[in-house]
Design an enzyme around this catalytic site. Structure first.
Site, PDB file in Angstrom:
ATOM      1  CE  LYS A  29      -0.597   0.110   5.044  1.00 40.07           C
ATOM      2  NZ  LYS A  29       0.133   1.330   5.324  1.00 40.07           N
ATOM      3  CB  THR A  30       4.032   2.236   1.683  1.00 42.69           C
ATOM      4  OG1 THR A  30       3.526   1.825   2.961  1.00 42.69           O
ATOM      5  CG2 THR A  30       4.818   3.521   1.865  1.00 42.69           C
ATOM      6  CG  ASP A 215      -1.138   4.621   5.360  1.00 42.98           C
ATOM      7  OD1 ASP A 215      -1.710   3.651   4.834  1.00 42.98           O
ATOM      8  OD2 ASP A 215      -0.055   4.530   5.967  1.00 42.98           O
ATOM      9  CD  GLU A 216      -2.243   1.376   8.435  1.00 46.01           C
ATOM     10  OE1 GLU A 216      -3.297   0.720   8.380  1.00 46.01           O
ATOM     11  OE2 GLU A 216      -1.118   0.853   8.472  1.00 46.01           O
ATOM     12  CD  GLN A 246      -3.392  -5.204   8.394  1.00 43.40           C
ATOM     13  OE1 GLN A 246      -2.374  -5.089   9.054  1.00 43.40           O
ATOM     14  NE2 GLN A 246      -3.412  -5.027   7.077  1.00 43.40           N
ATOM     15  NE  ARG A 603       1.330  -8.025  11.197  1.00 38.00           N
ATOM     16  CZ  ARG A 603       1.050  -7.213  10.180  1.00 38.00           C
ATOM     17  NH1 ARG A 603       1.918  -6.282   9.815  1.00 38.00           N
ATOM     18  NH2 ARG A 603      -0.076  -7.320   9.505  1.00 38.00           N
TER      19      ARG A 603
END
Length: 668
Positions: A29-30, A215-216, A246, A603
């Site tokens: 996504k970044t 973002d997020e 998330q 993770r």
């Protein structure tokens, strides 16, 4: 663009309206956000100064800014805003403080400052009620996150507890205003309130910020949601990146339903799903997908990977918590020996901080280096808090908390009774304690010698303030540290000269950071902006640990692990009452606990091991434990269970042989 997959490229190129990029864990996504900023600047001709990207941590903002600077060179990137929500809010408030009837150089109260103020107000109004300060502070924070004003809180209060909290909220806000101070939540609440009340100011900021990237987005609260919606308006210049699976910060006010609200706010919203994962093996992703499928979804997605099938997920049943920690530590040692890897490749994740204590002891016994997330923040050190209090008082003489911290550092023979008398006088006169020192009437309430000492202090600081604004502010701060002979004060209060010198080195680091911040600020009152940014950096960095890790096993909570990745992950305490947490079971918050489990699973890059106990010690006695319901939700065909009496002897023999072979190699 050649480095992007088809879905990522689609998300970057779409600029015809608002777009939601539903980005699964590890899906890049970044890259989408940073390349979209570069695309808007270089291909769409949008000036960088009209683009703002916001996220939640300094670390994420810094990473984005670095990536954009690699894509957009030279002057083209000048004026681009890449910041946290709170930094954006502070920028707005520094520009518009007059419209909110604040003065320049306002202070930002941290959690401790805010709680101390609430406690003082409760003592004044209710005597012993100050015991409720922590609960009231949490409730006030909830209201601010939900974009609810004190007046609205009072109007909707039901029951004695809510009435007390809402009245304390109003008193607290009035006191903050009197101190020319804000708390952390105000950095979002007040800009949104200002935009709601003054459309002309909102329009000015809409002209300034013509395209927003968030973002997020699943972590936004009510106030952040309002702020984004206000700035975007009807233009639709909005790219939102998020993942409802998330969303693990409900306790902090996050509302995953804000993702679903986008479709109602923007009927023509385009949705692009990023489902290819670049982090984990297919087996790990299958486990994550299977668990999270038990939660209801407005928007469905399924992660997939081209990184191979991967090893089975191991589930280890342990006798008790001591055996669990011993097993995890020996597993790490064994795996490291067999693979000749690094300790830094391993992470142990848990639901609550208390679970780390036994782990630390076992790691120490086996002489394994480890790093526990959430160490002492640079800004939490006493020497830094002292100098920061002086800096806060220089730009805002109304900051009573800063005044009280340093009026006797070093000692100036200004006693508690003097400060109590000064505080009463200042309250009656409705002025700050600092300003009250120079009022003629103070002499009628305090002894002459006490008034003289107070005025000597304020006269000295007034002279330094003038030097700060009229001359070289950094040289003035260095003079301040010399004037108070701060190194001598540290030596007096440290166990050794070496420790005092280390603390003094921290002070020099702070001053160097201030100098750099002033150089980067071309506004009229650069010193105010620089100090405000340092205060905000302190508040933000308490919520994130940004140190680069060495070759150490990483220990952290599942919440702290979000956004990180590790080759080998151990999740411990997979029991009912721990994960899911008992409070969440009682409050019907199982969906959030399941998302937390999903975050933990995703993770892991190569291997994932989960453990649980048959019994766990609590208050000196063992109690039986039930395995977490999330273990039953995993795809059973991809699991290897151990400790239930059904182990495969051949598998154990194979692993033992690998360990012995590695030991022989190490010994030559």
């Amino acid at each position: 663009m050649s480095k992007l997959n088809d879905r990522q490229r689609e998300a970057v190129l779409y600029i015809d309206g608002p777009i939601l990029v539903l980005a699964g864990a590890g899906s890049g996504k970044t890259s989408v956000i940073t390349r979209k900023m570069a695309y808007l600047i270089e291909k769409c001709g949008m000036p960088a100064r009209h683009i703002a990207a916001v996220t939640f941590t300094n670390k994420a903002a810094r990473e984005m800014k670095e990536r954009v600077s690699q894509l957009v060179k030279g002057k083209a990137a000048r004026g681009l805003t890449v910041s946290t929500f709170h930094n954006l809010g502070m920028t707005i408030l520094r520009s518009e403080y007059k419209a909110l009837q604040y003065k320049s150089g306002f202070s930002i109260f941290d959690s401790q400052d805010a709680q101390a103020l609430i406690r003082d107000l409760l003592m004044q109004d209710h005597g012993a009620e100050s015991d409720n300060a922590d609960r009231i502070q949490h409730r006030i924070s909830q209201w601010k996150n939900e974009f609810i004003t004190p007046q609205q809180a009072i109007a909707s209060a039901e029951g004695p507890a809510d009435i007390l909290c809402s009245q304390a909220y109003l008193r607290y806000q009035n006191a903050l205003k009197a101190y020319n101070a804000l708390d952390f939540d105000d950095l979002i609440m007040l800009p949104a309130l200002l935009f709601q009340q003054q459309p002309a100011i909102l329009e000015k900021w809409r002209q300034k910020i013509r395209y927003m990237l968030v973002d997020e987005y699943q972590d936004t609260n009510g106030a952040q949601y309002h702020l984004v919606k206000q700035l975007v308006g009807d233009r639709g210049g909005l790219t939102v990146v998020g993942d409802d699976d998330q969303s693990i910060y409900a306790w902090r006010g996050a509302k995953p339903e804000n993702l679903a609200l986008l479709g109602k706010d923007y009927p023509h919203l385009k949705v692009v799903k990023l489902e290819q994962n670049y982090r984990s093996t297919a087996r790990i992703l299958k486990a994550a997908n299977t668990v999270i499928a038990n939660n209801p979804h407005d928007l469905n997605k399924a992660l997939w990977s081209e990184l191979g099938h991967g090893e089975p997920i191991r589930i280890i049943r342990c006798r008790n918590d001591d055996a669990e920690c011993e097993r995890v530590v020996t597993e790490i040692l064994d795996h490291k020996l067999r693979t000749q890897g690094r300790f830094g490749n391993y992470a142990v994740l848990y639901r609550g901080n208390h679970q780390s204590r036994l782990l630390e002891l076992k790691l120490q016994v086996h002489q394994i280096p480890y790093k526990l997330s959430g160490g002492t923040s640079f800004f939490a050190r006493n020497e830094i808090k002292d100098i920061m209090a002086y800096l806060r008082l220089i730009i805002n003489p109304g900051d009573d908390n800063a005044f009280l911290r340093i009026v006797n550092i070093p000692r100036r023979k200004i006693g508690t009774s003097t400060l109590e008398g000064l505080g009463r006088y200042a309250t009656d006169r409705e002025v700050s304690m600092y300003d009250a020192c120079d009022e003629l009437g103070l002499g009628q309430h305090l002894p002459e010698a006490a008034v003289l000492r107070l005025r000597e202090f304020t006269a000295w600081l007034n002279a330094l303030r003038r030097q700060c604004y009229e001359g070289d502010p950094v040289a003035t701060v260095r003079q301040l540290v010399n004037d108070i002979d701060y190194l001598d004060w540290l030596i007096q209060n440290a166990s050794s000269i070496a420790i005092a010198e280390r603390r003094m080195a921290n002070v020099h680091t702070l001053i160097n950071s201030l100098e750099k911040s002033i150089k980067d600020d071309d506004s009229e009152n650069a010193i105010e902006g620089a100090i405000s940014r340092l205060v905000l950096r302190d508040l933000m960095e308490r919520q994130e640990d940004e140190k680069e890790s060495d070759d150490q096993v990483q220990l952290m909570t599942l919440h702290a692990a979000k956004g990180l990745e590790f080759p080998h992950v151990f999740m411990i305490g997979l029991e009912e009452g721990i994960l899911p947490h008992q409070n969440s079971i009682d409050d019907g918050m199982i969906e959030e606990e399941r998302r937390l489990c999903y975050v933990g699973i995703t993770r892991a890059q190569r291997t994932l091991t989960m453990s649980y106990c048959a019994k766990r010690k609590s208050f000196g006695e063992f109690t039986s434990c039930d395995p977490s319901r999330f273990l039953a939700e995993l795809p059973q065909e991809d699991l290897e269970w151990e400790g239930r009496g059904d182990n495969d002897p051949a598998q154990n023999q194979k692993r033992g042989g690998e360990t012995l072979a590695s030991l022989r190699d190490m010994l030559g």
